[in-house]
Design a protein around this motif. Structure first.
Motif, PDB file in Angstrom:
ATOM      1  N   ARG A 105      32.845  32.476  47.790  1.00  0.00           N
ATOM      2  CA  ARG A 105      32.691  34.094  48.146  1.00  0.00           C
ATOM      3  C   ARG A 105      33.176  34.916  46.868  1.00  0.00           C
ATOM      4  O   ARG A 105      32.622  35.650  46.381  1.00  0.00           O
ATOM      5  N   PHE A 106      34.510  34.567  46.366  1.00  0.00           N
ATOM      6  CA  PHE A 106      34.918  35.329  45.039  1.00  0.00           C
ATOM      7  C   PHE A 106      34.116  35.035  44.047  1.00  0.00           C
ATOM      8  O   PHE A 106      34.009  35.984  43.153  1.00  0.00           O
ATOM      9  N   SER A 107      33.587  33.869  43.746  1.00  0.00           N
ATOM     10  CA  SER A 107      32.746  33.492  42.437  1.00  0.00           C
ATOM     11  C   SER A 107      31.770  34.339  42.624  1.00  0.00           C
ATOM     12  O   SER A 107      31.214  34.948  41.423  1.00  0.00           O
ATOM     13  N   ASN A 108      31.039  34.515  43.785  1.00  0.00           N
ATOM     14  CA  ASN A 108      29.743  35.778  44.073  1.00  0.00           C
ATOM     15  C   ASN A 108      30.187  37.017  43.567  1.00  0.00           C
ATOM     16  O   ASN A 108      29.264  37.724  43.019  1.00  0.00           O
ATOM     17  N   VAL A 109      31.592  37.485  44.073  1.00  0.00           N
ATOM     18  CA  VAL A 109      31.936  38.720  43.485  1.00  0.00           C
ATOM     19  C   VAL A 109      31.917  38.909  42.039  1.00  0.00           C
ATOM     20  O   VAL A 109      31.476  39.769  41.277  1.00  0.00           O
ATOM     21  N   LEU A 110      32.606  37.761  41.293  1.00  0.00           N
ATOM     22  CA  LEU A 110      32.730  37.826  39.973  1.00  0.00           C
ATOM     23  C   LEU A 110      31.307  37.940  39.361  1.00  0.00           C
ATOM     24  O   LEU A 110      31.216  38.875  38.246  1.00  0.00           O
ATOM     25  N   VAL A 111      30.405  37.152  39.779  1.00  0.00           N
ATOM     26  CA  VAL A 111      28.928  37.155  39.152  1.00  0.00           C
ATOM     27  C   VAL A 111      28.476  38.499  39.388  1.00  0.00           C
ATOM     28  O   VAL A 111      27.848  39.351  38.445  1.00  0.00           O
ATOM     29  N   GLU A 112      28.719  39.329  40.486  1.00  0.00           N
ATOM     30  CA  GLU A 112      28.089  40.642  40.951  1.00  0.00           C
ATOM     31  C   GLU A 112      28.654  41.732  39.816  1.00  0.00           C
ATOM     32  O   GLU A 112      28.082  42.565  39.424  1.00  0.00           O
ATOM     33  N   LYS A 113      29.951  41.262  39.487  1.00  0.00           N
ATOM     34  CA  LYS A 113      30.704  42.357  38.526  1.00  0.00           C
ATOM     35  C   LYS A 113      30.421  42.247  37.166  1.00  0.00           C
ATOM     36  O   LYS A 113      31.092  42.498  36.168  1.00  0.00           O
ATOM     37  N   GLY A 114      29.382  41.024  36.789  1.00  0.00           N
ATOM     38  CA  GLY A 114      28.913  40.818  35.639  1.00  0.00           C
ATOM     39  C   GLY A 114      29.742  39.826  34.663  1.00  0.00           C
ATOM     40  O   GLY A 114      29.464  39.776  33.449  1.00  0.00           O
ATOM     41  N   VAL A 115      30.400  39.082  35.475  1.00  0.00           N
ATOM     42  CA  VAL A 115      31.398  37.897  34.543  1.00  0.00           C
ATOM     43  C   VAL A 115      30.385  36.830  34.370  1.00  0.00           C
ATOM     44  O   VAL A 115      29.876  36.294  35.119  1.00  0.00           O
ATOM     45  N   LYS A 117      29.630  33.225  31.964  1.00  0.00           N
ATOM     46  CA  LYS A 117      30.475  31.903  31.310  1.00  0.00           C
ATOM     47  C   LYS A 117      31.253  32.416  29.821  1.00  0.00           C
ATOM     48  O   LYS A 117      30.504  33.197  29.191  1.00  0.00           O
ATOM     49  N   GLY A 118      32.601  32.132  29.766  1.00  0.00           N
ATOM     50  CA  GLY A 118      33.021  32.267  28.495  1.00  0.00           C
ATOM     51  C   GLY A 118      33.999  33.663  28.498  1.00  0.00           C
ATOM     52  O   GLY A 118      34.668  33.786  27.369  1.00  0.00           O
ATOM     53  N   ASP A 119      33.656  34.536  29.547  1.00  0.00           N
ATOM     54  CA  ASP A 119      34.431  35.883  29.716  1.00  0.00           C
ATOM     55  C   ASP A 119      35.967  35.548  30.087  1.00  0.00           C
ATOM     56  O   ASP A 119      36.202  34.732  30.642  1.00  0.00           O
ATOM     57  N   LYS A 120      36.537  36.426  29.388  1.00  0.00           N
ATOM     58  CA  LYS A 120      38.137  36.377  29.816  1.00  0.00           C
ATOM     59  C   LYS A 120      38.585  37.049  31.041  1.00  0.00           C
ATOM     60  O   LYS A 120      38.199  38.312  30.832  1.00  0.00           O
ATOM     61  N   VAL A 121      39.260  36.568  31.841  1.00  0.00           N
ATOM     62  CA  VAL A 121      39.606  37.393  33.034  1.00  0.00           C
ATOM     63  C   VAL A 121      41.065  37.056  33.292  1.00  0.00           C
ATOM     64  O   VAL A 121      41.768  35.892  33.165  1.00  0.00           O
ATOM     65  N   ILE A 122      41.826  38.417  33.110  1.00  0.00           N
ATOM     66  CA  ILE A 122      43.281  38.240  33.498  1.00  0.00           C
ATOM     67  C   ILE A 122      43.697  38.024  34.953  1.00  0.00           C
ATOM     68  O   ILE A 122      43.284  39.031  35.606  1.00  0.00           O
ATOM     69  N   ILE A 123      44.718  37.255  35.440  1.00  0.00           N
ATOM     70  CA  ILE A 123      44.961  37.296  36.567  1.00  0.00           C
ATOM     71  C   ILE A 123      46.400  37.573  36.672  1.00  0.00           C
ATOM     72  O   ILE A 123      47.265  37.029  36.157  1.00  0.00           O
ATOM     73  N   TYR A 124      46.708  38.782  37.258  1.00  0.00           N
ATOM     74  CA  TYR A 124      48.251  39.272  37.287  1.00  0.00           C
ATOM     75  C   TYR A 124      48.497  39.395  38.686  1.00  0.00           C
ATOM     76  O   TYR A 124      48.432  40.447  39.324  1.00  0.00           O
ATOM     77  N   MET A 125      49.120  38.670  39.371  1.00  0.00           N
ATOM     78  CA  MET A 125      49.025  38.588  40.619  1.00  0.00           C
ATOM     79  C   MET A 125      50.330  37.837  41.409  1.00  0.00           C
ATOM     80  O   MET A 125      50.718  36.853  40.678  1.00  0.00           O
ATOM     81  N   PRO A 126      50.855  38.120  42.417  1.00  0.00           N
ATOM     82  CA  PRO A 126      52.020  37.469  43.066  1.00  0.00           C
ATOM     83  C   PRO A 126      51.674  36.103  43.623  1.00  0.00           C
ATOM     84  O   PRO A 126      50.357  35.699  43.514  1.00  0.00           O
ATOM     85  N   MET A 127      52.526  35.406  44.379  1.00  0.00           N
ATOM     86  CA  MET A 127      52.141  33.956  44.762  1.00  0.00           C
ATOM     87  C   MET A 127      51.470  34.205  46.118  1.00  0.00           C
ATOM     88  O   MET A 127      52.128  34.057  47.176  1.00  0.00           O
ATOM     89  N   CYS A 138      37.190  31.754  38.868  1.00  0.00           N
ATOM     90  CA  CYS A 138      37.000  31.873  37.274  1.00  0.00           C
ATOM     91  C   CYS A 138      36.308  30.285  36.856  1.00  0.00           C
ATOM     92  O   CYS A 138      35.250  30.412  36.200  1.00  0.00           O
ATOM     93  N   ALA A 139      37.150  29.387  37.065  1.00  0.00           N
ATOM     94  CA  ALA A 139      36.613  28.037  36.771  1.00  0.00           C
ATOM     95  C   ALA A 139      35.072  27.668  37.152  1.00  0.00           C
ATOM     96  O   ALA A 139      34.137  27.278  36.391  1.00  0.00           O
ATOM     97  N   ARG A 140      34.910  28.186  38.451  1.00  0.00           N
ATOM     98  CA  ARG A 140      33.569  28.068  38.902  1.00  0.00           C
ATOM     99  C   ARG A 140      32.475  28.697  38.367  1.00  0.00           C
ATOM    100  O   ARG A 140      31.483  28.104  37.801  1.00  0.00           O
ATOM    101  N   VAL A 141      32.812  29.768  37.947  1.00  0.00           N
ATOM    102  CA  VAL A 141      31.741  30.676  37.200  1.00  0.00           C
ATOM    103  C   VAL A 141      31.513  30.328  35.771  1.00  0.00           C
ATOM    104  O   VAL A 141      30.853  30.968  34.730  1.00  0.00           O
ATOM    105  N   GLY A 142      32.685  29.556  35.199  1.00  0.00           N
ATOM    106  CA  GLY A 142      32.659  29.442  33.818  1.00  0.00           C
ATOM    107  C   GLY A 142      33.507  30.644  33.102  1.00  0.00           C
ATOM    108  O   GLY A 142      33.618  30.394  31.800  1.00  0.00           O
ATOM    109  N   ALA A 143      34.241  31.375  33.719  1.00  0.00           N
ATOM    110  CA  ALA A 143      35.073  32.189  32.918  1.00  0.00           C
ATOM    111  C   ALA A 143      36.472  31.697  32.685  1.00  0.00           C
ATOM    112  O   ALA A 143      36.628  30.576  33.297  1.00  0.00           O
ATOM    113  N   VAL A 144      36.967  32.282  31.693  1.00  0.00           N
ATOM    114  CA  VAL A 144      38.228  31.597  31.373  1.00  0.00           C
ATOM    115  C   VAL A 144      39.303  32.282  31.691  1.00  0.00           C
ATOM    116  O   VAL A 144      39.426  33.534  31.439  1.00  0.00           O
ATOM    117  N   HIS A 145      40.208  31.847  32.610  1.00  0.00           N
ATOM    118  CA  HIS A 145      41.264  32.694  33.016  1.00  0.00           C
ATOM    119  C   HIS A 145      42.715  32.754  32.274  1.00  0.00           C
ATOM    120  O   HIS A 145      42.878  31.594  31.650  1.00  0.00           O
TER     121      HIS A 145
END
Ligand code: 6R9
Length: 632
Positions: A105-115, A117-127, A138-145
C-alpha cells in the motif's frame, strides 16, 4: 534456506572455505535467495579506487526476499511485534501477510507521489512499525532511503536533506519517549525552511499533537494510504544499485553518507543475523536499537525479516515507567534473543537487581552487545543477572560502514571470553597493523584494525564524494580497509576491540566526530576557539569534555556554558551536548599550530601526572592553567 553453522568445528571449516575461495563461499550462500536474474560474476574489486562490486548484473528486489518469500510458508506468523512507550497501551502485531500488504500500500503511495527508482527519501520517524514499512516501501519501489535518527536537530536534518538531495520526507506528528511528548513534524518544518528540494512530506499520526500542514506538500499517512491496492510489483534492482544512505560521523566536521547496495547487503545482513544469534524458526528476537542507526537497519529490520524472524520494535526507553521495563517486555513476549548496548546495561546496573527480581527471564537463550567496547563489570552483570549464567553473550563488533557484524562469537558455539568480540565471522579477513604500516602476524599483538579482503556488506562509497571514502578508509594502509579502531589479539587468537584511535568519540554507543562538536560550539558568537575530547564516563562509556576559549562579555561562566550546551543541542541534537565545558585562556598548541589533544585527553581523564612531553608546546604555561581550572 538456512546457512546456519552448528558447531565450532563447523565454524572453522566455513572460515577456511571463505578465505580459500571467497567467491564460491558467498555465491553458495547467495544462491539460497530469490533473484529475478542470477548474477554473472560474483566479485570484482580493488581497494585502490576503491571499487567493489558483488554479484555483478544480478537482479533482485530485497523486499521480495522478505515478503513474497515468506508469504506462503509463514504468512500468519508475526513479523513485527510493536511495544508502545506506555506499558498499558495496546501493542501491535504485524504478520508477514500484513507487513506485505502495508508495504505494498505504501509503495503505491510513493509511486502516486512521483517517487522513482534512485530518488532519495528521508525517513525521520519514531520507533513505530511505519518506520520499517517506510524503509521497505522505498526499497520496493527502488527509492534510496536515508533514515535520520529522530533525535537529531533541524539543522542536522537539513544538512542531510541537502547532501542527498531528498525529494520526499516521511515523518510523524510527534514521538512518545518516556514521560515526554516530543515534536517531530515541526523539526522537519524548520529543516525545510531554507530549501525547496523536498516536494512531498507524509506525516504519520502518532501523538495527535497540533501540527501545521502545508497545502500541496504535506499529507497525512492515514489519508494517502486510503484505498491503495494491497499489491505492488517490486521494481527490479541491480545488485549494485543503492539500497540506502546512512549518515555517520567521522574525524572531520561533516557527517558522511555511507552507501550500501542491494545485493551484498541483503546477503550479509541475513547471513550474519542467522549465524551470530543462532536464530531458529519460532524464536522471538529483540534488538533495542533505534532504526535511525545501522544496528536498527541490519538487526531490527533487514537481517531478521530476511530470515523470516519475529522482530520486536520498542518505542520507549529502558527506564520508563521504571528500570524493569526491558525485563518486563522480555517476559511478556518470551524473548529468546536480546540485543542491546553496553550503555543501556550500565544505566540499568545503577538501579541494582531489585528491578529484575519480579521477572523470570527464562525464555532467554542469547544475549547480545553492540556499539562500544563492553567493560568486564557490565559483561558479568549482564551474564549473571540477565542471562542467569545460562546464556552466551555475543559481543558484536562492526560499524555503519561494514553493514553487518564482523567480529563476534556465534551464540553457544564460540567459547566466550568477557569483553572480547572473539573471532571474525566467515568471510572477514582481519589484519592488525603497526603505525609503520606493517602487518603484525601471530598472537599477543596490538595495533590498528584493518580488513584486507572485501565482504558483501561493505560500504561502496560516501555519497556524492568518492574521494572522501578513499581518503577515510583506504589510504591509511595500502590495499586495506582501515576501521579506525584499535585492537588486541591475545594468546588464544581472540580479538578485543580497544576503541577508536581517531578523533571519533563514542558516547552511549553513538558516534560523534570531535570536529563536528567543535564546529557546533564555535557557532556561538562569543566562542573564539574550542577543542573537544572524550573522557571515561561511568554510564555513557565516553563523555564529552570541551575546552573553550571565549570572550566572556558580561556573562557568568554558568550562563555561557549553558548557552553553549543549548547551542550544540540546537545544531546537532541532545546526544552531542558536552558533559563538561571548561573555559580556558588558551589551548596547548605546537609551534606549527596543532592542538595537542593528547594533553587535553589526559587532563579530562584526570591523569595529570602522565602528560608526556610538553616541550614542543608554544606556550607550556597554558597547561598549568588548564589543570588548575579542570572540571571534576
Ligand atoms: C554497529 C555500530 C562503530 C564503532 C566502531 C567501534 C564501536 C561497535 C563494538 C564497538 C567494541 C563492540 N563498536 N561495536 N567497539 N566492541 N562490540 O555501533 O556502528 O555506530 O558505526 O559505530 O563503534 O569503535 O568503530 P557505528
Amino acid at each position: 534456506m538456512s546457512d546456519r553453522i552448528h558447531t565450532l568445528s563447523g565454524y572453522f571449516h566455513e572460515y577456511q572455505k571463505s578465505v580459500a575461495d571467497p567467491e564460491n563461499f558467498w555465491a553458495k550462500i547467495a544462491d539460497s535467495f530469490h533473484w529475478k536474474k542470477r548474477w554473472d560474476k560474483t566479485l570484482d574489486w580493488n581497494f585502490e579506487g576503491p571499487d567493489v562490486k558483488w554479484f555483478l548484473n544480478g537482479k533482485l528486489n530485497i523486499t521480495e526476499n522478505i515478503l513474497e518469500r515468506h508469504l506462503y510458508t509463514m504468512g500468519d506468523k508475526p513479523a513485527i511485534i510493536w511495544e508502545p512507550n506506555e506499558p498499558g497501551d495496546p501493542n501491535r502485531i504485524l504478520t508477514y501477510m500484513e507487513l506485505y500488504e502495508e508495504v505494498c500500500r505504501f509503495s503505491n503511495v510513493l509511486v502516486e507521489k512521483g517517487v522513482e527508482k534512485g530518488d532519495k527519501v528521508i525517513i525521520y520517524m519514531p520507533m513505530v512499525p511505519e518506520a520499517a514499512i517506510a524503509m521497505l516501501a522505498c526499497a520496493r519501489v527502488g527509492a534510496v532511503h536515508s533514515v535520520v535518527f529522530a533525535g537529531f536537530s533541524s539543522n542536522a536534518l537539513a544538512d542531510r536533506i541537502e547532501d542527498c538531495k531528498a525529494k520526499v520526507v516521511l515523518t510523524s506528528d510527534g514521538n512518545f519517549r518516556g514521560n515526554k511528548k516530543i515534536p517531530v513534524k515541526s523539526v522537519v518544518d524548520e529543516a525545510l525552511e531554507n530549501t525547496d528540494l523536498v516536494k512531498t512530506m507524509i506525516v504519520y499520526q502518532r501523538t495527535g499533537q497540533e501540527v501545521t500542514m502545508k497545502e500541496g506538500r504535506d499529507f497525512w499517512w492515514h489519508e494517502v494510504i486510503e484505498g491503495k491496492s494491497k499489491s505492488h510489483e517490486a521494481v527490479e534492482m541491480d545488485s549494485e544499485d543503492e539500497l540506502f544512505i546512512l549518515y555517520t560521523s567521522g574525524s572531520t566536521g561533516k557527517p558522511k553518507g555511507v552507501v550500501h547496495t542491494c545485493g551484498g547487503y541483503m546477503i550479509y545482513s541475513k547471513y550474519t543475523f542467522e549465524n551470530v544469534f543462532q536464530y531458529t524458526p519460532g524464536d522471538v528476537y529483540w534488538c533495542t536499537a533505534d532504526v535511525g542507526w545501522i544496528t536498527g537497519h541490519s538487526y531490527i529490520v533487514y537481517g531478521p525479516l530476511l530470515t523470516g524472524a519475529t522482530t520486536i520494535m520498542f518505542e520507549g526507553v529502558p527506564t520508563y515507567p521504571n528500570p524493569g521495563r526491558f525485563w518486563e517486555i522480555i517476559d511478556k513476549y518470551k524473548v529468546n534473543q536480546f540485543y542491546t548496548a553496553p550503555t543501556a546495561i550500565r544505566a540499568l546496573q545503577v538501579h541494582g537487581t531489585d528491578p529484575i527480581a519480579p521477572y523470570k527471564l527464562d525464555s532467554l537463550k542469547v544475549l547480545g552487545s553492540v556499539g562500544e567496547p563492553i567493560n568486564e563489570e557490565a559483561w558479568h552483570w549482564y551474564h549473571t543477572h540477565i542471562g542467569k549464567t545460562r546464556c552466551p553473550i555475543v559481543d558484536t563488533w562492526w560499524q555503519t560502514e561494514t553493514g553487518g557484524i564482523m567480529v563476534s562469537p556465534l551464540a553457544g558455539i564460540t567459547p566466550n571470553k568477557p569483553a572480547f568480540a572473539t573471532l571474525p565471522l566467515p568471510g572477514v579477513q582481519l589484519a592488525i597493523m603497526d603505525p609503520e604500516g606493517k602487518e603484525l602476524k601471530g598472537n599477543s599483538v596490538e595495533g590498528n584494525l584493518c580488513i584486507k579482503f572485501p565482504w558483501p556488506g561493505m560500504i561502496r562509497t560516501t555519497y556524492g564524494d568518492h574521494e572522501r571514502c578513499k581518503q577515510t578508509y583506504f589510504s591509511a594502509y595500502k590495499g586495506m580497509y582501515f576501521t579506525g579502531d584499535g585492537v588486541k589479539r591475545d594468546h588464544d587468537g581472540y580479538y578485543r576491540i580497544l576503541g577508536r584511535v581517531d578523533d571519533v568519540i563514542n558516547v552511549s554507543g553513538h558516534r560523534m566526530g570531535t570536529a563536528e562538536v567543535e564546529n557546533a560550539i564555535n557557532e556561538h558568537p562569543l566562542v573564539v576557539e574550542s577543542a573537544v575530547v572524550g573522557y571515561p564516563h561511568k554510564v555513557k562509556g565516553q563523555g564529552i569534555y570541551a575546552y573553550v576559549i571565549c570572550d566572556m562579555s558580561n556573562r557568568t561562566e554558568e550562563n555561557l556554558t549553558n548557552e553553549i550546551k543549548a547551542s550544540v543541542t540546537n545544531i546537532i541534537g541532545p546526544i552531542a551536548k558536552p558533559d563538561k565545558i571548561q573555559i580556558v585562556p588558551g589551548l596547548p598548541k605546537t609551534r606549527s599550530g596543532k592542538i595537542m589533544r593528547r594533553i587535553l585527553r589526559k587532563v579530562a581523564e584526570g591523569a595529570m601526572d602522565n602528560l608526556g612531553d610538553t616541550s614542543t608546546l608554544l606556550d607550556p604555561d597554558v597547561v598549568d592553567k588548564i589543570i588548575a581550572g579542570r572540571k571534576e
